[in-house]
Enzyme design. Structure first.
Site, PDB file in Angstrom:
ATOM      1  N   ASP A  42       0.835  -1.203   0.000  1.00  0.00           N
ATOM      2  CA  ASP A  42       0.000   0.000   0.000  1.00  0.00           C
ATOM      3  C   ASP A  42       0.872   1.256   0.000  1.00  0.00           C
ATOM      4  OD1 ASP A  42      -1.948   1.884   0.277  1.00  0.00           O
ATOM      5  OD2 ASP A  42      -2.993   0.850   1.896  1.00  0.00           O
ATOM      6  N   ASP A  43       0.766   2.066  -1.035  1.00  0.00           N
ATOM      7  CA  ASP A  43       1.535   3.315  -1.137  1.00  0.00           C
ATOM      8  C   ASP A  43       3.044   3.076  -1.265  1.00  0.00           C
ATOM      9  OD1 ASP A  43      -0.990   4.309  -0.653  1.00  0.00           O
ATOM     10  OD2 ASP A  43      -0.458   5.519   1.090  1.00  0.00           O
ATOM     11  N   CYS A  82      -6.327   4.353  -3.077  1.00  0.00           N
ATOM     12  CA  CYS A  82      -6.541   2.961  -2.650  1.00  0.00           C
ATOM     13  C   CYS A  82      -7.778   2.251  -3.201  1.00  0.00           C
ATOM     14  CB  CYS A  82      -6.577   2.902  -1.127  1.00  0.00           C
ATOM     15  SG  CYS A  82      -5.037   3.426  -0.371  1.00  0.00           S
ATOM     16  N   ARG A  86      -7.586  -0.659  -5.946  1.00  0.00           N
ATOM     17  CA  ARG A  86      -7.816  -2.054  -5.548  1.00  0.00           C
ATOM     18  C   ARG A  86      -9.019  -2.655  -6.261  1.00  0.00           C
ATOM     19  NH1 ARG A  86      -5.090  -2.999  -0.022  1.00  0.00           N
ATOM     20  NH2 ARG A  86      -3.426  -1.483  -0.226  1.00  0.00           N
ATOM     21  N   LYS A 135      -5.779  -5.397   3.688  1.00  0.00           N
ATOM     22  CA  LYS A 135      -6.702  -4.264   3.572  1.00  0.00           C
ATOM     23  C   LYS A 135      -7.604  -4.465   2.357  1.00  0.00           C
ATOM     24  CE  LYS A 135      -6.146   0.555   2.132  1.00  0.00           C
ATOM     25  NZ  LYS A 135      -5.224   1.697   2.221  1.00  0.00           N
ATOM     26  N   HIS A 137     -10.958  -2.627   1.319  1.00  0.00           N
ATOM     27  CA  HIS A 137     -11.223  -1.297   0.757  1.00  0.00           C
ATOM     28  C   HIS A 137     -12.108  -1.259  -0.488  1.00  0.00           C
ATOM     29  CE1 HIS A 137      -9.324   2.917   1.479  1.00  0.00           C
ATOM     30  NE2 HIS A 137     -10.599   2.826   1.798  1.00  0.00           N
ATOM     31  N   SER A 160      -8.503   1.944   5.136  1.00  0.00           N
ATOM     32  CA  SER A 160      -7.119   2.348   5.431  1.00  0.00           C
ATOM     33  C   SER A 160      -6.826   2.387   6.931  1.00  0.00           C
ATOM     34  CB  SER A 160      -6.822   3.721   4.833  1.00  0.00           C
ATOM     35  OG  SER A 160      -6.932   3.656   3.440  1.00  0.00           O
ATOM     36  N   HIS A 225       1.389   2.216   4.016  1.00  0.00           N
ATOM     37  CA  HIS A 225       0.475   3.346   4.235  1.00  0.00           C
ATOM     38  C   HIS A 225       0.672   3.832   5.669  1.00  0.00           C
ATOM     39  CE1 HIS A 225      -3.346   5.499   4.563  1.00  0.00           C
ATOM     40  NE2 HIS A 225      -3.642   5.235   3.304  1.00  0.00           N
ATOM     41  N   ASP A 277      -0.484  -0.479  -4.754  1.00  0.00           N
ATOM     42  CA  ASP A 277      -1.779   0.073  -5.200  1.00  0.00           C
ATOM     43  C   ASP A 277      -1.678   1.519  -5.688  1.00  0.00           C
ATOM     44  OD1 ASP A 277      -1.451   1.361  -2.745  1.00  0.00           O
ATOM     45  OD2 ASP A 277      -3.536   1.093  -2.122  1.00  0.00           O
ATOM     46  N   ASN A 278      -0.573   2.200  -5.379  1.00  0.00           N
ATOM     47  CA  ASN A 278      -0.335   3.557  -5.880  1.00  0.00           C
ATOM     48  C   ASN A 278       1.033   4.019  -5.383  1.00  0.00           C
ATOM     49  OD1 ASN A 278      -2.764   4.107  -3.522  1.00  0.00           O
ATOM     50  ND2 ASN A 278      -0.796   5.061  -3.167  1.00  0.00           N
ATOM     51  N   LYS A 298       1.532   9.633  -4.920  1.00  0.00           N
ATOM     52  CA  LYS A 298       0.123   9.288  -4.693  1.00  0.00           C
ATOM     53  C   LYS A 298      -0.779  10.515  -4.839  1.00  0.00           C
ATOM     54  CE  LYS A 298      -2.849   7.705  -0.889  1.00  0.00           C
ATOM     55  NZ  LYS A 298      -2.925   6.844   0.296  1.00  0.00           N
TER      56      LYS A 298
HETATM   57 MG    MG Z   1      -2.620   3.077  -1.353  1.00  0.00          MG
END
Ligand code: MG
Length: 479
Positions: A42-43, A82, A86, A135, A137, A160, A225, A277-278, A298
């Site tokens: 994540d991130d 996110c 996703r 996660k 989401h 998140s 994240h 995811d980003n 992001k």
């Molecule tokens: Mg993310």
């Protein structure tokens, strides 16, 4: 006599005839479809793994995964945030097609529609065991959770990890953070230092339980994240602070999964995919990752927001030590996995395409996309890539503008800037520093025509267009 040949052919090719013709092969067990392990950080930024040039911390397991498989150099998420990202990962669709935008918070009353099809649902008819740990989401109400969308098991955070009362600037907006097992909230305000390890532990158990049966294991991490949390064993172990510690723990958790595959003789039977995811959340300063040489992070459609690391390993199928420079996107995962497994695609329209020829390293394999589109916010088409070219469409974006990020988990404030119609040659200038729109008006026109096609199908809030192909998000029952 002429019609006789097509007639004969059609009889020979009829499914029942084919079944008889292939009957002797049935004596041997059919080749089992591959296991699929899909790990999503994540991130995590484009520059955050050793094999993508990271310094200050080590990612030996992910580097080895890349050395044993394929490293993608131009792999994209559909949106730099996110929930939207996703949604694309699991459904093979641009999130705007499914009515999912941004990052869903605890007050959201919508999520993935029950009629949409996830990778887990694509694989289920082939007898796959399916599990998601991490996660989610895609909506936190019961009807949107993994068990209602093709997964046998679930454990993790529904949204998140910063959507809790300890949020550095918006704590009063958030109720206590729930931790979910199956469909039950088993705790509030869980100890986040235990999350990464718990996901890995459950993943290993799924592998051990399914040695004789194909499985799809989806591990969408909560980290890196913010707020960052590393367990005791990893805290202070990297030479670059808590962010490095968190990455090293994620890398180690990938190592545990790879070790469990090898120990159970499943290495050759398993496609392992790792991505993010980003891009990095740059306003968090030393608690954010790095997009390497790419612009911004992001929450923007500049390369740093949407281009992410991606590694694929399947010994004997994906050439070891290879690098893919063709553009591909997370929307391609579902159709590619479906083709590799011999599963049927969803009946509804999807946006991704099978990149199997690229994965197998077939000579001359090219991106199957004429263009990849970058949407953000509430359905704004902010940019697209076609071949080497990226067109930025007029929109507002956030930037630190050269100022440093925040400190100690506190974010710095972004400023807003206006982007115009801008063209970048990503092969010559991956950092998007030289706008060549004025010098290449014919390229701009060609890409604008592609944007127009996307607007017709998927809509565009910037030009106030409704897309003909947009489907509704799922609404909470009774709302
Ligand atoms: Mg993310």
């Amino acid at each position: 006599m002429r019609p006789a040949i097509p007639l004969l052919l059609s009889v020979l090719l009829a499914p029942s005839v084919l079944a008889v013709a292939s009957a002797p092969a049935l004596a041997a067990p059919p080749d089992r479809p591959p296991n699929v392990v899909l790990i999503v950080a994540d991130d995590l930024g484009y520059g955050d793994l050793g094999c993508y040039g990271a310094k200050g911390f080590r990612t030996p397991n992910l580097d080895r995964l890349a050395a044993d498989g394929m490293r993608f150099d131009a792999f994209y998420v559909s949106e730099p945030v996110c929930s939207a990202s996703r949604t694309s990962i699991l459904t093979g669709c641009y999130a705007v097609r499914l009515g999912i935008h941004g990052a869903l918070g605890p007050k959201a009353e919508h999520g993935i529609h029950p009629d949409e099809v996830t990778i887990a649902e694509v694989l289920k008819p082939l007898g796959y065991s399916t599990a998601a740990f991490g996660k989610w989401h895609l909506g936190h109400h019961l009807e949107f959770l993994p068990l209602r969308h093709g997964f046998d098991e679930y454990f993790g955070l529904p949204y998140s990890n910063d959507m809790w009362p300890q949020h550095p600037t918006a704590g009063k907006d958030f109720p206590p953070l729930p931790l979910i097992e199956g469909e039950k909230v088993i705790a509030h305000m869980p100890d986040q230092t235990k999350l990464t390890g718990s996901y890995a532990e459950r993943a290993v158990r799924v592998i051990e339980r399914n040695v004789e049966r194909p499985f799809f294991l989806y591990v969408p991490h909560s980290m890196p994240h913010v707020p960052l949390h590393a367990s005791e064993a990893y805290r202070g172990k990297s030479s670059s602070g808590l962010y490095g510690d968190v990455i090293q723990e994620i890398d180690a958790s990938v190592g545990r999964i790879l070790e469990a595959l090898a120990r159970n003789g499943l290495r050759e039977r398993t496609l392992v995919l790792f991505t993010s995811d980003n891009g990095p959340w740059l306003s968090y300063g030393e608690h954010a990752g790095s997009a390497g040489p790419l612009r911004e992070g992001k929450g923007t459609v500049w390369e740093g927001g949407v281009r992410v690391p991606c590694i694929a390993r399947w010994p004997g199928k994906v050439p070891a030590g290879s690098t893919c420079r063709e553009p591909a996107m997370t929307i391609d995962l579902l159709p590619t996995i479906a083709a590799l497994a011999g599963a049927e695609l969803p009946r509804r329209a999807i946006d991704g395409k099978d990149i199997g020829p690229i994965l197998r390293g077939e000579p001359g394999a090219k991106s199957p996309h004429e263009a990849l589109f970058f949407y953000f916010q509430q359905g704004e088409l902010q940019g697209l890539r076609s071949g080497r070219w990226k067109l930025i469409l007029p929109h507002k974006y956030r930037t630190l503008g050269g100022k440093p990020g925040g400190k100690g988990g506190q974010p710095a404030v972004y400023e807003q800037r206006d982007a115009g119609v801008e063209l970048y040659d990503l092969e010559a200038d991956p950092s998007e520093t030289r706008d060549v729109a004025a010098a290449s008006p014919e390229v701009v026109r060609r890409l604008e025509a592609l944007a127009e096609r996307a607007r017709d199908d998927l809509g565009d809030a910037l030009t106030k267009r409704k897309g003909k192909g947009v489907r509704p998000a799922g609404k909470r029952a009774g709302r």
